[in-house]
Design a protein around this motif. Structure first.
Motif, PDB file in Angstrom:
ATOM      1  N   ASP A 125       5.049   0.527  -5.420  1.00 37.24           N
ATOM      2  CA  ASP A 125       4.945  -0.550  -6.399  1.00 37.24           C
ATOM      3  C   ASP A 125       6.331  -1.084  -6.752  1.00 37.24           C
ATOM      4  N   LYS A 175      -0.717  -3.507  -8.379  1.00 40.33           N
ATOM      5  CA  LYS A 175      -0.879  -2.074  -8.105  1.00 40.33           C
ATOM      6  C   LYS A 175      -2.216  -1.874  -7.409  1.00 40.33           C
ATOM      7  N   VAL A 176      -2.152  -1.498  -6.141  1.00 42.54           N
ATOM      8  CA  VAL A 176      -3.353  -1.329  -5.312  1.00 42.54           C
ATOM      9  C   VAL A 176      -3.455   0.124  -4.848  1.00 42.54           C
ATOM     10  N   PRO A 177      -4.636   0.530  -4.351  1.00 43.47           N
ATOM     11  CA  PRO A 177      -4.754   1.881  -3.792  1.00 43.47           C
ATOM     12  C   PRO A 177      -3.691   2.113  -2.715  1.00 43.47           C
ATOM     13  N   LYS A 178      -3.180   3.328  -2.667  1.00 43.53           N
ATOM     14  CA  LYS A 178      -2.100   3.661  -1.739  1.00 43.53           C
ATOM     15  C   LYS A 178      -2.631   4.356  -0.493  1.00 43.53           C
ATOM     16  N   SER A 199       0.807  -1.220   0.000  1.00 44.49           N
ATOM     17  CA  SER A 199       0.000   0.000   0.000  1.00 44.49           C
ATOM     18  C   SER A 199       0.843   1.274   0.000  1.00 44.49           C
ATOM     19  N   ASP A 217      -3.464  -4.238 -12.422  1.00 44.67           N
ATOM     20  CA  ASP A 217      -3.724  -2.850 -12.054  1.00 44.67           C
ATOM     21  C   ASP A 217      -5.045  -2.812 -11.310  1.00 44.67           C
ATOM     22  N   LYS A 218      -4.949  -2.803 -10.015  1.00 43.58           N
ATOM     23  CA  LYS A 218      -6.126  -2.796  -9.146  1.00 43.58           C
ATOM     24  C   LYS A 218      -6.227  -1.468  -8.395  1.00 43.58           C
ATOM     25  N   THR A 219      -5.697  -0.402  -8.985  1.00 45.12           N
ATOM     26  CA  THR A 219      -5.691   0.887  -8.291  1.00 45.12           C
ATOM     27  C   THR A 219      -7.098   1.423  -8.046  1.00 45.12           C
ATOM     28  N   SER A 220      -8.068   0.953  -8.797  1.00 48.38           N
ATOM     29  CA  SER A 220      -9.457   1.381  -8.558  1.00 48.38           C
ATOM     30  C   SER A 220     -10.283   0.267  -7.916  1.00 48.38           C
ATOM     31  N   ASN A 280      -6.973  -5.897   1.566  1.00 48.03           N
ATOM     32  CA  ASN A 280      -6.561  -6.609   0.350  1.00 48.03           C
ATOM     33  C   ASN A 280      -6.800  -8.107   0.479  1.00 48.03           C
TER      34      ASN A 280
END
Length: 180
Positions: A57, A98-101, A54, A130-133, A115
């Motif tokens: 990356d 890649k997750v929300p920070k 979190s 890419d799981k940023t959203s 997560n």
């Protein structure tokens, strides 16, 4: 103590702490980690891992990777698996998700739990990663209240206290005497 064959599981969750920062590694298809013929497996069956951080990356630290590999090799030997290892160090490919920070320096444990919970509800094995959203950072921080409420509920519904869970058995207690 009951032995658990971790290689019979679809996923193994590793909460990792490196320099007071919590991250998550999920090993996918661990039973294929020590397969004698990797070429016989499809991509969906190959052992790999997803790494969730979190804060950045940049990828999984080498010390954490060695810890996980050492654990898996030890678990393989403890299960008395009849197959011999084709390699002492399994080729575990780790993909950074890649997750929300997090927006602070203290919520990494909440993000780890969030997560893990979301993955357990809807596992994915794609490598787009890419799981940023995937969720709002606010959702992960809300986990703090949920954990607090769960602990408070637990305290009111059980006769075992937190002190009982944390108590050191008297047989291991030592007395220290100081002389001046």
């Amino acid at each position: 103590k009951k032995k658990v064959n971790v290689f019979g599981k679809r996923y193994i969750f590793f909460p990792l702490c490196d320099d007071r920062h919590w991250t998550l590694l999920i090993v996918l298809h661990p039973r294929h980690l020590f397969a004698t013929r990797q070429t016989d497996q499809t991509n969906d069956q190959r052992a790999s891992a997803l790494y969730f951080d979190s804060l950045s990356d940049r990828g999984m630290p080498g010390t954490a990777y060695r810890y996980v590999v050492d654990f898996l090799v030890g678990a393989w030997h403890m299960n008395d698996v009849s197959q011999t290892l084709n390699t002492v160090q399994p080729g575990l490919t780790v993909f950074t998700v890649k997750v929300p920070k997090q927006r602070d320096g203290v919520s990494c444990g909440l993000y780890l739990c969030h997560n893990a919970e979301l993955f357990a509800k809807e596992p994915f094995t794609d490598v787009s990663l890419d799981k940023t959203s995937w969720y709002s950072p606010h959702d992960a921080v809300l986990k703090r209240a949920k954990v607090r409420n769960t602990i408070q509920h637990w305290q009111h519904t059980t006769t075992t206290t937190v002190e009982d869970w944390c108590a050191i058995p008297s047989s291991t207690t030592t007395t220290t005497t100081t002389t001046t």
